[in-house]
Design an enzyme around this catalytic site. Structure first.
Site: not given
Ligand SMILES: NC(=O)c1ccc[n+]([C@@H]2O[C@H](COP(=O)([O-])OP(=O)(O)OC[C@H]3O[C@@H](n4cnc5c(N)ncnc54)[C@H](OP(=O)(O)O)[C@@H]3O)[C@@H](O)[C@H]2O)c1
Length: 301
Positions: A12-13, A38-39, A127
C-alpha cells in the site's frame, strides 16, 4: 537491543513509505503483505502478532476501495473491522501497543469548520462504516492504541488521485473535477514520517500518556478541483501541457458511495501531544511529482 515493529500493508501507499522511511537506531520495521497477514482471516492475523515478538504493531492495511465497498460491505467490514479487532486483542495479550490508520470518511461532512477528534462521527458509506467499526474495536480491545485518521492520501506508487489526474491530463483536452468537496490532501511519505516519530516516542521513550485518536492530514484545505489544478499546473511546467480544469458539482459526477462535502480535519492534538505537525500538502505534492517525473525520465533513458 533492537525492537521489531510489525507493519501491515506492504504494497500500500503508507506501508511502502514506512518501508522506505528513515527509522531511528533501535527500531526495526518488519513490513508484511497480505500473504503473511490477511486481515480477512482475523485468527491468522492475530497469530502473526502473537508469534512475532514485536514491540509495536502498525496497521496500515485496509480494504480501501470506497465505491466497491458499497457492494462488498461484508468483506470491507471483515477486513477493516474484524481484522483490526483481532490485531487489537492480540496486541493486548502480547502487552504491546497498536497504531491503527483510519479515515476522514467516518464523518458526515455537514460541519461548517474543521473536524476535531471529539466531533460526532456519522459515516455516509460502507467504507466509512467499516473503518469506524475498526476504530471502535481497537478502542475496546487495546487500551494502548493510537488511532490516526488521515485523508486524500497520495504518493508516487499505487492507485491515487494524483496519478489519475496526471494520466487524464495527458489524454484529455479538458478535466472536469468536483469542486464542492473539501478536504486535506496528505502525502504517504509525510504520514510515514509522523508514524515513525510516534513509534519512536512510544517504544524508545516509553511514552504511556498519549493513547487516543488523532487527526493526521496535510496542512491546508482544498477541493478535489483545487488539488487537480495544482497537479496540472505542476505537470504543465514540466511538459508544456495545461488542459483546463473545469469545476463541477458532486451531482455532476455520481458515484456509488456518498462522500462527505467537508472532511477538513483539525490537527492541533497531534502537535500538542507529540510535537508533530504535518507538512503543507502543496510542498509534499511537489516532492511526489518530482519522484514520478524522475521515474518516468529514468524509464525513458
Ligand atoms: N488512500 C486514501 O486516500 C486514504 C484516505 C483515508 C484513510 N486511509 C487509510 O490509510 C491507510 C493506508 O491507506 P493506503 O492509501 O496506504 O492504502 P492502499 O494503498 O489502498 O493499500 C492498502 C493495503 O492494504 C492491503 N490489504 C487489503 N486487503 C487486505 C487484507 N485482507 N489483508 C491484508 N492486507 C490487505 C493491500 O494489500 P494488497 O496489495 O494485497 O491488496 C495494500 O497493501 C488505510 O487504513 C486507509 O483506510 C486511506
Amino acid at each position: 537491543m533492537t525492537a521489531r515493529i510489525l507493519v501491515t500493508g506492504r504494497t500500500g501507499q503508507v506501508g511502502t513509505e514506512l518501508g522506505r522511511a528513515a527509522w531511528p537506531p533501535g527500531l526495526e520495521p518488519v513490513v508484511v503483505g497480505r500473504e503473511t497477514l490477511d486481515l480477512a482471516d482475523p485468527e491468522a492475523a492475530a497469530r502473526a502478532v502473537r508469534d512475532g515478538g514485536y514491540a509495536l504493531v502498525i496497521n496500515t492495511a485496509a480494504y480501501t476501495a470506497v465505491d466497491k465497498a458499497e457492494e462488498e460491505e461484508d468483506l470491507a467490514t471483515r477486513v477493516n473491522g474484524e481484522g483490526p479487532r483481532a490485531l487489537a486483542m492480540a496486541c493486548t495479550e502480547a502487552g504491546i501497543p497498536l497504531i491503527q490508520l483510519s479515515t476522514d470518511y467516518v464523518f458526515d461532512g455537514v460541519k461548517a469548520g474543521a473536524y476535531t477528534e471529539d466531533d460526532a462521527v456519522g459515516p455516509l458509506g460502507a467504507y466509512g462504516r467499516s473503518k469506524l467499526a475498526g476504530e471502535v474495536a481497537v478502542r475496546a480491545q487495546c487500551a494502548c492504541h493510537v488511532i490516526l485518521r488521515t485523508a486524500w492520501v497520495f504518493s508516487a506508487h499505487g492507485k491515487n488521485f494524483v496519478k489519475t489526474m496526471l494520466r487524464l491530463a495527458a489524454e484529455k483536452p479538458e478535466l472536469r473535477v468536483v469542486a464542492d468537496q473539501h478536504g486535506c490532501p496528505t502525502a504517504a511519505h509525510d504520514i510515514a514520517r509522523v508514524v515513525v516519530e510516534i513509534a519512536r516516542q512510544v517504544v524508545l521513550e516509553g511514552r504511556r500518556d498519549a493513547w487516543g485518536t488523532y487527526h493526521l492530514v496535510g496542512e491546508g484545505a482544498t477541493t478535489w478541483h483545487g488539488f487537480a489544478s495544482a497537479i496540472v499546473e505542476d505537470q504543465a511546467a514540466r511538459t508544456g501541457k495545461r488542459p483546463p480544469v473545469r469545476p463541477i458539482a458532486t451531482t455532476d459526477f455520481p458515484t456509488p458511495a456518498r462522500r462527505p462535502a467537508n472532511s477538513v480535519l483539525e490537527t492541533c492534538r497531534l502537535r500538542d501531544t507529540f510535537g508533530l505537525s504535518p507538512r503543507p500538502w502543496p510542498e509534499t505534492l511537489a516532492e511526489v511529482l518530482a519522484e514520478l517525473f524522475d521515474e518516468s525520465a529514468g524509464a525513458g533513458s
